[in-house]
Write a protein that holds these residues in place. Structure first.
Motif, PDB file in Angstrom:
ATOM      1  N   TYR A  65     -28.683  27.376  40.798  1.00 42.83           N
ATOM      2  CA  TYR A  65     -27.366  27.181  40.201  1.00 42.83           C
ATOM      3  C   TYR A  65     -26.250  27.413  41.207  1.00 42.83           C
ATOM      4  O   TYR A  65     -25.135  27.739  40.840  1.00 42.83           O
ATOM      5  CB  TYR A  65     -27.197  28.089  38.991  1.00 42.83           C
ATOM      6  CG  TYR A  65     -27.958  27.585  37.788  1.00 42.83           C
ATOM      7  CD1 TYR A  65     -27.324  26.848  36.798  1.00 42.83           C
ATOM      8  CD2 TYR A  65     -29.317  27.805  37.662  1.00 42.83           C
ATOM      9  CE1 TYR A  65     -28.026  26.350  35.723  1.00 42.83           C
ATOM     10  CE2 TYR A  65     -30.031  27.308  36.593  1.00 42.83           C
ATOM     11  CZ  TYR A  65     -29.374  26.583  35.622  1.00 42.83           C
ATOM     12  OH  TYR A  65     -30.069  26.084  34.557  1.00 42.83           O
TER      13      TYR A  65
ATOM     14  N   TYR B  62     -24.634  25.317  43.006  1.00 44.38           N
ATOM     15  CA  TYR B  62     -23.562  24.316  42.907  1.00 44.38           C
ATOM     16  C   TYR B  62     -22.587  24.640  41.773  1.00 44.38           C
ATOM     17  O   TYR B  62     -21.370  24.731  42.003  1.00 44.38           O
ATOM     18  CB  TYR B  62     -24.210  22.940  42.753  1.00 44.38           C
ATOM     19  CG  TYR B  62     -23.284  21.771  42.592  1.00 44.38           C
ATOM     20  CD1 TYR B  62     -22.280  21.522  43.508  1.00 44.38           C
ATOM     21  CD2 TYR B  62     -23.429  20.900  41.538  1.00 44.38           C
ATOM     22  CE1 TYR B  62     -21.445  20.441  43.353  1.00 44.38           C
ATOM     23  CE2 TYR B  62     -22.601  19.811  41.381  1.00 44.38           C
ATOM     24  CZ  TYR B  62     -21.602  19.583  42.289  1.00 44.38           C
ATOM     25  OH  TYR B  62     -20.779  18.516  42.132  1.00 44.38           O
ATOM     26  N   PRO B  63     -23.077  24.862  40.531  1.00 40.55           N
ATOM     27  CA  PRO B  63     -22.125  25.291  39.502  1.00 40.55           C
ATOM     28  C   PRO B  63     -21.437  26.598  39.840  1.00 40.55           C
ATOM     29  O   PRO B  63     -20.266  26.789  39.485  1.00 40.55           O
ATOM     30  CB  PRO B  63     -22.987  25.457  38.246  1.00 40.55           C
ATOM     31  CG  PRO B  63     -24.286  24.888  38.541  1.00 40.55           C
ATOM     32  CD  PRO B  63     -24.410  24.631  39.988  1.00 40.55           C
TER      33      PRO B  63
ATOM     34  N   LEU C 163     -18.635  25.822  42.036  1.00 38.14           N
ATOM     35  CA  LEU C 163     -17.589  25.136  41.255  1.00 38.14           C
ATOM     36  C   LEU C 163     -16.778  26.138  40.451  1.00 38.14           C
ATOM     37  O   LEU C 163     -15.548  26.023  40.362  1.00 38.14           O
ATOM     38  CB  LEU C 163     -18.228  24.126  40.306  1.00 38.14           C
ATOM     39  CG  LEU C 163     -18.688  22.831  40.935  1.00 38.14           C
ATOM     40  CD1 LEU C 163     -19.354  21.962  39.889  1.00 38.14           C
ATOM     41  CD2 LEU C 163     -17.521  22.096  41.532  1.00 38.14           C
ATOM     42  N   ALA C 164     -17.472  27.133  39.890  1.00 39.63           N
ATOM     43  CA  ALA C 164     -16.757  28.145  39.118  1.00 39.63           C
ATOM     44  C   ALA C 164     -15.765  28.873  40.012  1.00 39.63           C
ATOM     45  O   ALA C 164     -14.637  29.190  39.596  1.00 39.63           O
ATOM     46  CB  ALA C 164     -17.746  29.122  38.506  1.00 39.63           C
TER      47      ALA C 164
ATOM     48  N   VAL D 165     -14.255  27.602  42.590  1.00 45.21           N
ATOM     49  CA  VAL D 165     -13.108  26.698  42.821  1.00 45.21           C
ATOM     50  C   VAL D 165     -12.169  26.732  41.622  1.00 45.21           C
ATOM     51  O   VAL D 165     -10.946  26.714  41.762  1.00 45.21           O
ATOM     52  CB  VAL D 165     -13.604  25.263  43.101  1.00 45.21           C
ATOM     53  CG1 VAL D 165     -12.424  24.330  43.280  1.00 45.21           C
ATOM     54  CG2 VAL D 165     -14.463  25.230  44.334  1.00 45.21           C
ATOM     55  N   ILE D 166     -12.760  26.809  40.413  1.00 49.36           N
ATOM     56  CA  ILE D 166     -11.913  26.872  39.214  1.00 49.36           C
ATOM     57  C   ILE D 166     -11.051  28.133  39.244  1.00 49.36           C
ATOM     58  O   ILE D 166      -9.857  28.102  38.925  1.00 49.36           O
ATOM     59  CB  ILE D 166     -12.788  26.822  37.947  1.00 49.36           C
ATOM     60  CG1 ILE D 166     -13.422  25.441  37.823  1.00 49.36           C
ATOM     61  CG2 ILE D 166     -11.970  27.152  36.714  1.00 49.36           C
ATOM     62  CD1 ILE D 166     -14.315  25.274  36.635  1.00 49.36           C
TER      63      ILE D 166
ATOM     64  N   LEU E 230     -10.017  29.625  41.920  1.00 54.12           N
ATOM     65  CA  LEU E 230      -8.984  29.390  42.926  1.00 54.12           C
ATOM     66  C   LEU E 230      -7.839  28.585  42.328  1.00 54.12           C
ATOM     67  O   LEU E 230      -6.659  28.898  42.542  1.00 54.12           O
ATOM     68  CB  LEU E 230      -9.597  28.661  44.128  1.00 54.12           C
ATOM     69  CG  LEU E 230      -8.643  28.320  45.271  1.00 54.12           C
ATOM     70  CD1 LEU E 230      -8.084  29.582  45.875  1.00 54.12           C
ATOM     71  CD2 LEU E 230      -9.358  27.515  46.338  1.00 54.12           C
ATOM     72  N   VAL E 231      -8.187  27.563  41.542  1.00 51.26           N
ATOM     73  CA  VAL E 231      -7.154  26.757  40.884  1.00 51.26           C
ATOM     74  C   VAL E 231      -6.338  27.639  39.945  1.00 51.26           C
ATOM     75  O   VAL E 231      -5.108  27.513  39.863  1.00 51.26           O
ATOM     76  CB  VAL E 231      -7.787  25.578  40.119  1.00 51.26           C
ATOM     77  CG1 VAL E 231      -6.778  24.927  39.205  1.00 51.26           C
ATOM     78  CG2 VAL E 231      -8.330  24.565  41.089  1.00 51.26           C
TER      79      VAL E 231
ATOM     80  N   ILE F 114      -3.847  29.541  42.062  1.00 57.42           N
ATOM     81  CA  ILE F 114      -2.763  28.683  42.554  1.00 57.42           C
ATOM     82  C   ILE F 114      -1.805  28.351  41.414  1.00 57.42           C
ATOM     83  O   ILE F 114      -0.584  28.416  41.560  1.00 57.42           O
ATOM     84  CB  ILE F 114      -3.349  27.390  43.164  1.00 57.42           C
ATOM     85  CG1 ILE F 114      -4.164  27.717  44.397  1.00 57.42           C
ATOM     86  CG2 ILE F 114      -2.246  26.414  43.518  1.00 57.42           C
ATOM     87  CD1 ILE F 114      -4.907  26.524  44.960  1.00 57.42           C
ATOM     88  N   ALA F 115      -2.384  28.011  40.250  1.00 54.32           N
ATOM     89  CA  ALA F 115      -1.532  27.628  39.120  1.00 54.32           C
ATOM     90  C   ALA F 115      -0.687  28.812  38.672  1.00 54.32           C
ATOM     91  O   ALA F 115       0.513  28.659  38.402  1.00 54.32           O
ATOM     92  CB  ALA F 115      -2.400  27.126  37.968  1.00 54.32           C
TER      93      ALA F 115
ATOM     94  N   VAL G  86       0.347  31.368  40.431  1.00 57.06           N
ATOM     95  CA  VAL G  86       1.414  31.625  41.397  1.00 57.06           C
ATOM     96  C   VAL G  86       2.504  30.573  41.260  1.00 57.06           C
ATOM     97  O   VAL G  86       3.700  30.877  41.234  1.00 57.06           O
ATOM     98  CB  VAL G  86       0.837  31.641  42.828  1.00 57.06           C
ATOM     99  CG1 VAL G  86       1.958  31.672  43.843  1.00 57.06           C
ATOM    100  CG2 VAL G  86      -0.061  32.835  43.015  1.00 57.06           C
ATOM    101  N   MET G  87       2.091  29.318  41.111  1.00 57.61           N
ATOM    102  CA  MET G  87       3.076  28.243  41.027  1.00 57.61           C
ATOM    103  C   MET G  87       3.989  28.426  39.807  1.00 57.61           C
ATOM    104  O   MET G  87       5.183  28.174  39.867  1.00 57.61           O
ATOM    105  CB  MET G  87       2.357  26.897  40.929  1.00 57.61           C
ATOM    106  CG  MET G  87       3.296  25.726  40.847  1.00 57.61           C
ATOM    107  SD  MET G  87       2.435  24.228  40.412  1.00 57.61           S
ATOM    108  CE  MET G  87       2.348  24.380  38.653  1.00 57.61           C
ATOM    109  N   LEU G  88       3.380  28.876  38.690  1.00 58.17           N
ATOM    110  CA  LEU G  88       4.163  28.941  37.462  1.00 58.17           C
ATOM    111  C   LEU G  88       5.034  30.181  37.380  1.00 58.17           C
ATOM    112  O   LEU G  88       5.980  30.220  36.604  1.00 58.17           O
ATOM    113  CB  LEU G  88       3.238  28.889  36.246  1.00 58.17           C
ATOM    114  CG  LEU G  88       2.500  27.567  36.068  1.00 58.17           C
ATOM    115  CD1 LEU G  88       1.587  27.624  34.877  1.00 58.17           C
ATOM    116  CD2 LEU G  88       3.481  26.427  35.909  1.00 58.17           C
TER     117      LEU G  88
ATOM    118  N   LEU H 255       5.928  32.426  40.369  1.00 58.77           N
ATOM    119  CA  LEU H 255       6.642  32.907  41.557  1.00 58.77           C
ATOM    120  C   LEU H 255       8.015  32.261  41.627  1.00 58.77           C
ATOM    121  O   LEU H 255       8.156  31.048  41.634  1.00 58.77           O
ATOM    122  CB  LEU H 255       5.845  32.569  42.817  1.00 58.77           C
ATOM    123  CG  LEU H 255       6.489  33.049  44.113  1.00 58.77           C
ATOM    124  CD1 LEU H 255       6.439  34.554  44.214  1.00 58.77           C
ATOM    125  CD2 LEU H 255       5.829  32.423  45.304  1.00 58.77           C
TER     126      LEU H 255
END
Lengths: 207, 493
Positions: free
Chosen positions: A143, A145-146, A149-150, A152-153, A155-156, A159-160, A162-164, A166
């Motif tokens: 597992y 690969y999943p 991927l988790a 990466v999620i 990390l997103v 980022i989201a 901080v963007m919303l 900061l």
């Protein structure tokens, strides 16, 4: 009835009641605490299923970290429950009808016939079987690969978030140490040469 | 058991790995150069996408390769969809830039989230396992939720993001519940193994159908098909137009891949069950989408409803693959390749139409009302012609790409014996032609209200013109793309 079965029913009943209270409690703090109770009972059920690691992770991650954070947020926000509930009664009849219909349909499929102990017999693992070790092995081999991927999620998510949230305030005062150290005397201090001033006797007033 | 594990072959996933690495590079590059030279971010994003396209093209060999313990599949279908996806995302980046700069929204996070959602779509397209399909979907959706809220001072955007998030989470829950039921029935999450288990009759049909209901509901939500369409108009309307452009284009390819992988690759044996569900979704979407679009004065909302009806057409093709539980090889292939063709055509048209809104928008002015297009012919005849081509194509008027897309879908439906539904779809398209032609009418016969000159960077003008030309020219050679779609599917099924 076996002892384990009794425990299962007790845990399930409390979990379902707690889940119901999560959505019916008037006070958001109470709702969050009922969710904690629900998680505790679910982790008990997982223990019955011999999934020790998952049970512990549920308590540590959800009860320990997520729900405490949740409680903080709920306490900091001033949520007006009454205003949120204004439309509750007008939507209730339709919502309740659809909900009950779905519960009835799901009950027909999910009741004992297909998912009972006869259809899906439990497995007994040897005493030295390590749930944690198996999970770890699977997570980093089959597992992987999943698993990546988790991450990466997540990390997103960072980022989201901080963007919303900061905001660079224009009026905030902050120091730049590099600049402070690099400063020279001549940047701050201006030396002006001026002629020496003498006291001159004022003309026209002498005796 | 430990010895069974083989190190996965990373080569089939090279484009995904490259995209992920480059996203992290851009994340760091923003710290160094981002504040001063923002244009570098969009340049880097485009370079990344072109690089991924080259990698995808170079490694394309037409073989079906499974890797990562059968969780990732690299076949011709995934390569084709990914190549279209890169083109769509590059177009999004180029169209959006001036709009975002004018509204002070051009942050590195925009490009990062676009890249991460592209990664999510690539993962979905290449998914051979329910778990990776779900994770790809979440990666896509989470990035999209954040993108919708990128203009955080706008109450409308925030509301749209909130709606999208809550409904999207619900749909993900439905999808997961359906997957768990399929797992309960078959004991596996690998799409190929699920199909095998059902084929050999090892799985309980009742549980499978029960799970299937939830799967179809989840898919319908992601496609925006009626009755799971409530979010579409609000999100398209509320999101900044650059984000609407993105949501309305590329993710449709991923949603097509998801539908194909789940229903056709995984649950083909249950086709007679999901056919009926897709039929209801398709009929309702085509009807409601076209009827509701008539009443709209906002072009973004109108295009949202038209998107709902287009997804209905796509589903119409998906359900025409099987006749009476029997798969006729030629008919099945024809139906699925027309669905693929329709998705690609819709993405092209959607990119162009939202691109036109972005072209006419400027700082302090959103050209999102239909009135804003009044007299466009007097202001700029060339772009009025481009918009006309796009509207004609969306309406399904002959010799544009949209006509042949609709035509092949209807042909597949008639061949599968759904003459009644095909006739109904044609009638509804006629209704739909009204609101598309209304846009053309006000562009050519009304006096302009907004007389400001159209300011847009050269790259955007060129690409938008190319986009319009593609819609027109591909309409002249429909067979070539249809052949491409068919070949792709033959080599991948």
């Amino acid at each position: 009835m076996e002892f384990k079965t009794i425990i299962f029913y007790v845990l399930s009943a409390v979990a379902v009641l707690a889940a119901l209270r999560v959505i019916t409690a008037r006070n958001p703090v109470h709702a969050a605490l009922f969710l904690v109770l629900c998680f505790f009972n679910i982790s008990g059920i997982w223990l019955l299923l011999q999934a020790e690691f998952l049970a512990m992770a549920l308590i540590m991650v959800y009860v320990g970290a997520v729900m405490v954070l949740f409680l903080f947020v709920v306490m900091m926000l001033d949520i007006n429950v009454e205003r949120l509930r204004q439309k509750f009664w007008s939507y209730l009849p339709l919502g309740a009808m659809v909900g009950l219909l779905m519960v009835a349909e799901m009950g027909m499929v999910l009741s004992g016939k297909y998912f009972g102990l006869d259809a899906m017999p439990g497995q007994t693992m040897p005493a030295d079987y390590s749930n944690t070790k198996e999970l770890g092995r699977l997570l980093f081999t089959d597992y992987v690969y999943p698993f990546e991927l988790a991450s990466v999620i997540l990390l997103v998510g960072i980022i989201a978030a901080v963007m919303l949230t900061l905001r660079h305030r224009k009026d905030s005062k902050h120091l730049n140490p590099g600049k402070q150290i690099a400063v020279k005397a001549k940047d701050r201090l201006r030396i002006v040469s001026m002629p020496v001033e003498k006291d001159q006797p004022a003309a026209g007033q002498g005796e | 058991m430990l010895n069974q594990f083989v190190t996965p072959d990373l080569q089939p996933a090279a484009p995904e790995i490259f995209l992920l690495i480059m996203s992290c590079v851009i994340l760091f590059a923003d710290l160094v150069v981002g504040q001063v030279q923002r244009w570098m971010m969009s340049a880097l994003t485009i370079i990344t996408l072109v690089g991924a396209a080259v990698l995808t093209y170079v490694t394309m060999d037409g073989q079906v390769v499974l890797t990562f313990s059968n969780m990732f599949v690299d076949d011709l279908l995934s390569d084709f969809l990914k190549l279209v996806l890169y083109v769509a995302v590059i177009a999004v980046v180029i169209y959006s830039r001036s709009y975002l700069v004018a509204r002070n929204l051009e942050k590195a996070e925009f490009y990062l989230l676009v890249l991460f959602s592209t990664l999510g779509m690539m993962v979905m397209i290449s998914a051979a396992h329910f778990l990776t399909l779900y994770l790809g979907l979440e990666l896509l959706s989470l990035s999209l939720y954040a993108l919708v809220a990128i203009d955080r001072d706008s109450a409308r955007s925030t509301e749209a993001a909130m709606k999208y998030f809550v409904l999207g989470a619900l749909a993900s829950g439905l999808l997961l519940y359906g997957m768990s039921m399929v797992y309960g029935a078959t004991g596996t999450l690998e799409i190929g193994a699920v199909a095998q288990a059902i084929y050999h009759g090892d799985a309980n049909k009742t549980i499978l159908v029960f799970g299937l209901v939830f799967l179809v509901a989840g898919i319908a939500f992601k496609l925006g098909a009626v009755p799971f369409h409530m979010w579409v108009p609000d999100v398209y309307h509320g999101a900044p137009t650059a984000i609407t452009l993105f949501i309305a284009s590329a993710p449709k390819l991923a949603a097509f891949a998801m539908t194909l992988r789940l229903l056709v690759y995984g649950l083909f044996e249950l086709a007679d069950q999901w056919q009926l569900m897709l039929m209801m979704l398709a009929v309702l979407s085509i009807a409601l989408g076209n009827l509701a679009a008539i009443a709209q004065t906002n072009l973004k909302r109108m295009l949202a409803y038209s998107g709902i009806s287009h997804m209905g057409f796509m589903l119409l093709a998906m359900m025409s693959g099987v006749v009476g539980g029997q798969a006729d090889p030629f008919g099945t292939l024809n139906a699925y390749s027309s669905a693929l063709y329709y998705s690609v055509a819709y993405v092209l048209m959607s990119l162009g139409s939202f691109g036109m809104i972005l072209l006419l928008s400027r700082a302090g002015h959103e050209a999102e009302m239909i009135e804003d297009f009044k007299g466009l012919n007097k202001r700029n005849p060339w772009f009025a012609a481009v918009m006309m081509v796009l509207m004609f194509s969306m309406a399904g008027i002959p010799f544009f790409i949209g006509f042949f897309a609709k035509f092949s879908v209807l042909l597949a439906a008639v061949k599968a014996g759904y003459v009644g539904i095909a006739v109904f779809a044609v009638m509804m398209s006629l209704v739909g032609a009204f609101y598309y032609l209304r846009v053309v009418k006000i562009m050519y016969f009304d006096a302009p209200v907004d007389t400001a000159p159209i300011e847009a960077p050269l790259d955007m003008r060129v690409l938008l013109s190319l986009n319009g030309l593609a819609v027109a020219v591909f309409g002249l050679f429909p067979d070539s793309i249809m052949m491409l779609c068919t070949t792709t599917l033959v080599r991948s099924l």
